[in-house]
Design a protein around this motif. Structure first.
Motif, short mmCIF file in Angstrom:
data_model
loop_
_atom_site.label_atom_id
_atom_site.label_comp_id
_atom_site.label_asym_id
_atom_site.label_seq_id
_atom_site.Cartn_x
_atom_site.Cartn_y
_atom_site.Cartn_z
N UNK A 49 75.84 -26.04 -46.33
CA UNK A 49 75.91 -25.09 -45.10
C UNK A 49 76.40 -25.95 -44.10
N UNK A 50 75.20 -27.26 -43.64
CA UNK A 50 75.43 -27.59 -42.35
C UNK A 50 77.04 -28.33 -42.93
N UNK A 51 77.42 -28.83 -43.27
CA UNK A 51 78.69 -29.39 -43.50
C UNK A 51 79.95 -28.04 -42.71
N UNK A 92 71.15 -29.53 -51.69
CA UNK A 92 72.36 -28.65 -51.71
C UNK A 92 72.90 -28.32 -50.55
N UNK A 93 72.11 -26.69 -51.24
CA UNK A 93 72.53 -25.48 -50.49
C UNK A 93 72.82 -26.09 -48.77
N UNK A 95 73.76 -36.44 -35.54
CA UNK A 95 75.06 -36.10 -36.79
C UNK A 95 74.89 -34.91 -36.27
N UNK A 96 74.34 -34.06 -35.65
CA UNK A 96 74.02 -32.24 -35.45
C UNK A 96 74.88 -32.43 -34.66
N UNK A 108 70.22 -24.74 -37.29
CA UNK A 108 70.07 -25.93 -38.30
C UNK A 108 69.48 -27.21 -38.51
N UNK A 109 68.94 -27.22 -37.63
CA UNK A 109 67.33 -28.29 -37.20
C UNK A 109 66.38 -28.05 -38.20
#
Length: 443
Positions: free
Chosen positions: A171-173, A166-167, A281-282, A111-112
């Motif tokens: 996905x991260x959320x 935005x995508x 946040x991650x 993700x990072x």
């Protein structure tokens, strides 16, 4: 006859059993006597077997093994299988959790990397390439403005970059929500909190008995000095330290500030740490799963604990209320004759120390010494420290599980400090700022 022979065999077996039991008893007595006399180095066999039996019983309880059947009826291989199955019930879940943690770490790293890729693509869309701006038009030699018609190559369209961003955020959320739900359901820890079991194991072996001994010695010395002055029909006073030679009543102030306060500070600082202010946040949803990413906690001064208590109880608003301002101006009781509670007196004392010491940038040690002197003067040292100990939010968020405060609730230390509760003191509170205030007044 056959019956008589059978009876004789049974009688012979019974005699053999009695003889074996007698020989065992004599052997145990002989080993015990030799061990007690010092001529036999190892423990008697009966004591060794008793200790081994105790260890085996404890292991059976810890492993939750079902050995209701007679052990003598099971073969060594069957016993080994029972033990392996009991150990597997404990070890296998831990291994599964370790594998899940590794998978979560890998997903977080992916993700990072994806977020960094999106940021790099968006940042490169407006850069100047070969002296020409890609996101704006250019002027020709005649001064007319023409749009840039160069092929864009690998340049990302701003609209496409926005959609990609935005995508990626969406996905991260979703991934963070899944990770958080997993963490809460599997490991039972809240967001952004580090579980207590992840503290370093070597810190859990810290011994606080020397700190308690140090506190006992300092309290006993202060008590002896106080009793000595009371026996001389003096009110314990050390208000003018600079005018009195070293020794006499001056010795009491030094003992309180340099011995009692330091001993109390060290014991309250055992396992005390400053809680983390923030987290990535991650990593926040699974902070309890990744001990490798958590930094060691920073130490914290016990005086800061009193200040935090003052802030959480809105001490400034309480002390600076109009009613208390009027009571200070006209020397009238604000409670209408009711007794002042320990909480009210503690908030007032902390406010006084902060007001007098903070303008001169005094250290935390100096402010704690002033508070201890004020507590002894008002005979409230035990009640004030007890308020901090009974503040569950402060203890839970700033003390490690192996600390003296978390383990014992500071009970034995409060009992030691109570030896000073029946003594009267008149110690100087502003000793650390008196000279500075005199210099300020002179100018």
């Amino acid at each position: 006859s056959e019956r008589e022979k059978q009876e004789q065999v049974e009688v012979q077996k019974e005699k053999q059993r009695e003889l074996i039991l007698q020989l065992k008893t004599q052997l145990d007595d002989l080993e015990t006597f030799a061990y007690q006399e010092g001529s036999y180095d190892s423990l008697p066999q009966s004591m060794v077997m008793e200790r081994q039996r105790m260890i085996i019983n404890e292991l059976i309880k810890k492993l939750d093994m079902d050995l209701s059947e007679d052990i003598a009826t099971l073969s060594p291989e069957e016993l080994r299988q029972r033990v392996d199955a009991a150990i597997a019930q404990i070890v296998n879940p831990a291994r599964v959790k370790e594998q899940l943690v590794e998978q979560l770490k890998t997903q977080i790293r992916d993700l990072e990397m994806f977020i960094n890729f999106i940021q790099d693509e968006v940042g490169s869309s407006g850069k100047v390439e070969d002296g020409h701006c890609e996101c704006a038009g250019r002027k020709d030699g005649g001064g007319s403005y023409k749009p840039n018609t160069r092929p864009s190559g690998n340049r990302v369209n701003p609209e496409d970059a926005r959609k990609m961003r935005e995508t990626g955020l969406h996905l991260m959320r979703r991934m963070l929500a899944v990770l958080q739900i997993f963490a809460l359901s599997q490991f039972g820890c809240a967001t952004g909190q580090i579980p207590r079991t992840l503290w370093q194991k070597d810190q859990a072996s810290k011994d606080y008995s020397p700190l308690i001994k140090k506190l006992e010695l300092s309290v006993e010395r202060v008590r002896q000095l106080a009793v000595k002055h009371q026996q001389e029909d003096h009110v314990i006073s050390s208000s003018d330290l600079q005018d009195i030679p070293l020794g006499g009543r001056d010795e009491l102030t030094l003992a309180v500030r340099k011995e009692l306060t330091i001993a109390l500070r060290d014991l309250m600082a055992h396992g005390l740490y400053a809680s983390s202010q923030g987290m990535s946040l991650v990593l926040a949803p699974i902070a309890c799963l990744i001990p490798a990413f958590t930094s060691s906690p920073q130490t914290m001064h016990p005086w800061e604990l009193f200040v935090k208590y003052y802030n959480t109880k809105n001490g400034q608003a309480f002390v600076e209320s109009p009613a208390r301002k009027l009571s200070q101006s006209f020397a009238l009781p604000v409670t209408g004759g009711a007794a002042i509670t320990p909480k009210q007196s503690l908030l007032t004392a902390i406010h006084t120390v902060l007001t007098e010491h903070d303008p001169f940038k005094r250290s935390a040690d100096s402010e704690l010494k002033a508070l201890v002197c004020m507590a002894l003067n008002e005979q409230r040292l035990v009640s004030w420290v007890n308020l901090i100990c009974k503040s569950g939010a402060l203890v839970q968020s700033h003390y490690q599980p192996w600390s003296y405060m978390a383990n014992t609730g500071f009970e034995s230390a409060l009992n030691v400090l109570s030896r000073l509760s029946n003594l009267k003191f008149n110690l100087p509170v502003d000793l650390a700022v008196r000279q500075l205030k005199n210099i300020k007044d002179a100018f």
